[in-house]
Design an enzyme around this catalytic site. Structure first.
Site, mmCIF file in Angstrom:
data_model
loop_
_atom_site.group_PDB
_atom_site.id
_atom_site.type_symbol
_atom_site.label_atom_id
_atom_site.label_comp_id
_atom_site.label_asym_id
_atom_site.label_seq_id
_atom_site.Cartn_x
_atom_site.Cartn_y
_atom_site.Cartn_z
ATOM 1 N N ASP A 1 0.810 -1.219 0.000
ATOM 2 C CA ASP A 1 0.000 0.000 0.000
ATOM 3 C C ASP A 1 0.843 1.267 0.000
ATOM 4 O OD1 ASP A 1 -2.560 -1.201 0.129
ATOM 5 O OD2 ASP A 1 -2.293 -1.565 2.272
ATOM 6 N N HIS B 1 -0.282 -7.599 -1.711
ATOM 7 C CA HIS B 1 -1.629 -8.172 -1.699
ATOM 8 C C HIS B 1 -2.396 -7.724 -2.932
ATOM 9 C CE1 HIS B 1 -1.997 -4.269 0.273
ATOM 10 N NE2 HIS B 1 -3.265 -4.251 -0.100
ATOM 11 N N ARG C 1 -11.205 0.593 6.206
ATOM 12 C CA ARG C 1 -9.752 0.378 6.365
ATOM 13 C C ARG C 1 -9.087 1.498 7.132
ATOM 14 N NH1 ARG C 1 -6.078 0.417 1.060
ATOM 15 N NH2 ARG C 1 -6.085 2.631 1.526
HETATM 16 C C1 SIN Z 1 -6.369 -2.889 -0.471
HETATM 17 O O1 SIN Z 1 -5.617 -2.954 -1.420
HETATM 18 O O2 SIN Z 1 -6.034 -2.332 0.583
HETATM 19 C C2 SIN Z 1 -7.745 -3.491 -0.554
HETATM 20 C C3 SIN Z 1 -7.744 -4.957 -0.348
HETATM 21 C C4 SIN Z 1 -9.115 -5.550 -0.426
HETATM 22 O O3 SIN Z 1 -10.109 -4.816 -0.567
HETATM 23 O O4 SIN Z 1 -9.238 -6.775 -0.347
#
Ligand code: SIN
Length: 283
Positions: A105, A259, A274
């Site tokens: 991120d 991710h 988040r």
């Molecule tokens: C993100 O990249 O922070 C989002 C991940 C998600 O929505 O699964």
């Protein structure tokens, strides 16, 4: 694996990821419990909690603050009341979702966030899973020659592909990002191989969402190396896949994990809340 006294830690794959149980993270937590959660994060890189209630943003903030200071994402900061809370929402008909290509991120920042804590307010019955990949293993499994070549290189990270007037996401998805003319590019160079400030282990720190080129090389020259590394870094054997339920939480260490949010929820609604934690300069 450490012997945990206050929480139950169950790995979900060999490479990365563990589910934490016997805990309610919406309650005030004593220091020994927080310390074990932090240990589990460092040991497993991404940890998951089920059946939690962080729907009150203040409880989500309190849990986050146990591990550091809240980070405000510049591209999701549009003057709202709580800029540290980011809502990632997919609605029926959306063509894009936030984070659908492999990434760590917000790596265009001088000090990228150290971690993120993602809570499922509403998960689809199926679809919308998230993949995580262990970037220590990605580095450690390279040849000695490749490791030597990468040590000392820096990569240029910027946010041109994810925000700003040319990014073009706002017409395709519910979650809006800054694409206004007042937006300015954020760009920083970081080591391709970083040392984790707590574990002192080396990991790969490149990703195809933010990296533009290797410092001192052209985009074309860099691509030969970077494309190899992007594929290598996200091999199935370094990864795990998390299936969300409403009330699930994923807490990942952004310093050693990439991710990807799978853009396959078809016509389902997926609503996520988040927070991110402030990080340090990349060394
Ligand atoms: C993100 O990249 O922070 C989002 C991940 C998600 O929505 O699964």
């Amino acid at each position: 694996m450490k012997n945990y006294k206050h929480i139950k830690v169950t790995p979900i794959s060999t490479a990365i990821g563990a589910e934490i149980s016997k805990i309610d993270i919406s309650m005030d937590l004593p220091e020994p419990v927080i310390s074990e959660i932090r240990h589990a994060l460092l040991e497993h890189l991404v940890i998951f909690f089920r059946d939690q209630d962080l729907s009150d943003p203040e409880r989500h903030r309190i849990f986050t603050r146990y591990f550091g200071q809240l980070f405000i994402h510049p591209n999701f900061n549009m003057g709202q009341k709580d800029p540290e809370m980011v809502y990632l929402t997919r609605k029926p008909g959306d063509k894009a979702v936030v984070g659908e290509t492999w990434h760590a991120d917000t790596t265009m920042m001088k000090a990228p966030p150290m971690a993120a804590i993602l809570y499922a307010l509403e998960a689809p019955k199926y679809g919308g899973d998230t993949l995580f990949s262990n970037q220590y293993l990605a580095f450690e499994s390279l040849s000695v020659g490749m490791k030597q070549m990468l040590n000392g290189l820096k990569a240029i990270h910027n946010d041109a592909r994810v925000a700003g007037p040319k990014a073009g996401f706002n017409s395709k998805r519910t979650t809006q990002v800054r694409e206004d003319d007042g937006w300015t590019l954020t760009e920083n160079a970081h080591p391709v191989v970083r040392i984790h400030p707590e574990t002192k282990r080396k990991s790969l720190f490149i990703n195809s969402t933010y990296v533009q080129n290797i410092k001192g090389m052209t985009v074309e020259e860099s691509a030969a190396i970077l494309n190899y590394l992007y594929e290598h870094a996200t091999k199935p054997e370094f990864s795990c896949r998390f299936r969300w339920r409403t009330g699930s939480v994923a807490f990942w260490d952004n310093r050693c994990v990439q991710h990807l949010a799978i853009n396959d929820s078809n016509n389902a609604t997926r609503r996520m809340q988040r927070t991110q934690l402030l990080g340090n300069d990349v060394l």
